[in-house]
Design a protein around this motif. Structure first.
Motif, short mmCIF file in Angstrom:
data_model
loop_
_atom_site.label_atom_id
_atom_site.label_comp_id
_atom_site.label_asym_id
_atom_site.label_seq_id
_atom_site.Cartn_x
_atom_site.Cartn_y
_atom_site.Cartn_z
N LYS A 1 -1.99 32.62 -34.84
CA LYS A 1 -2.08 31.21 -35.21
C LYS A 1 -0.94 30.43 -34.55
CE LYS A 1 -3.55 27.68 -37.69
NZ LYS A 1 -4.42 26.76 -37.00
N GLU B 1 -1.30 27.24 -32.01
CA GLU B 1 -0.61 25.96 -32.22
C GLU B 1 0.23 25.59 -31.00
OE1 GLU B 1 -0.95 23.78 -34.65
OE2 GLU B 1 -2.29 25.02 -35.85
N GLU C 1 5.57 21.01 -30.15
CA GLU C 1 5.55 20.91 -31.62
C GLU C 1 6.88 21.43 -32.17
OE1 GLU C 1 3.98 19.18 -34.26
OE2 GLU C 1 2.15 20.18 -33.59
N THR D 1 7.34 21.29 -38.24
CA THR D 1 5.89 21.04 -38.33
C THR D 1 5.11 22.35 -38.25
OG1 THR D 1 6.21 18.87 -37.29
CG2 THR D 1 3.97 19.75 -37.31
N LEU D 2 5.52 23.22 -37.35
CA LEU D 2 4.86 24.53 -37.26
C LEU D 2 5.01 25.30 -38.57
CD1 LEU D 2 5.94 25.57 -33.65
CD2 LEU D 2 3.60 25.10 -34.42
N LYS E 1 5.26 24.09 -41.59
CA LYS E 1 4.31 23.54 -42.57
C LYS E 1 2.88 23.97 -42.28
CE LYS E 1 7.05 19.48 -43.71
NZ LYS E 1 7.23 18.06 -43.51
N LYS E 2 2.48 23.90 -41.01
CA LYS E 2 1.11 24.27 -40.64
C LYS E 2 0.81 25.74 -40.93
CE LYS E 2 0.15 20.92 -36.98
NZ LYS E 2 -0.17 20.76 -35.55
N LEU E 3 1.82 26.59 -40.70
CA LEU E 3 1.61 28.03 -40.87
C LEU E 3 1.95 28.52 -42.28
CD1 LEU E 3 3.10 29.22 -37.46
CD2 LEU E 3 0.69 28.99 -38.06
#
Length: 150
Positions: free
Chosen positions: A11, A15, A22, A26-27, A29-31
């Motif tokens: 993942k 991204e 990025e 932010t990464l 939070k996304k992961l």
């Protein structure tokens, strides 16, 4: 990490392929993992050679390189050069973006970019076909690029 990437690494790679700029927060939070873990995983992916480099995807139309063509070429074994040497000479031509040594009826697959089909022709006629070890070529101009990953 070693031999097998887990789902988080996969993942993370997706991204980063989408946006290599990025930021880590932010990464994270996304992961759904801590920032330090994201940082560590990126560092390990680089160290293990899974990520070779971070790069950009240019808009070739805005760079006046909106015409793409793929060229199939035959290698001439009587040229006194190896197929790899010929491929390296092809790779040094301005406008050539990819060179692949392939199996089958043809020996090389070459991707070129230029402002127009006429400029593609100049690359083929004036440069590519002048390389010792290139025997025959077939050029295919792309009408539309539907998908292109970097």
């Amino acid at each position: 990490m070693g031999e097998v990437l887990d789902r988080i690494d996969l993942k993370l790679l997706e991204e980063l392929k989408e946006n290599a700029r990025e930021n880590i927060a932010t990464l994270s939070k996304k992961l759904g993992i801590p920032r330090t873990t994201v940082h560590y995983r990126i560092k390990k992916l680089v160290e293990e050679g899974i990520i070779e480099k971070f790069t950009i995807k240019p808009n070739y139309k805005k760079l006046n390189l909106g015409t793409t063509a793929f060229i199939l070429a035959r290698y001439d074994p009587d040229s006194g050069l190896t197929q790899r040497e010929v491929a390296e000479k092809v790779a040094s031509i301005n406008g050539v973006y990819e060179v692949h040594i392939i199996a089958g009826e043809w020996d090389l697959l070459i991707k070129v970019r230029a402002p127009s089909a006429e400029d593609i022709g100049k690359i083929v006629i004036d440069k590519l076909r002048e390389i010792k070890g290139i025997d025959q070529t077939v050029t295919m101009v792309s009408f539309v690029t539907v998908k292109e990953d970097v």
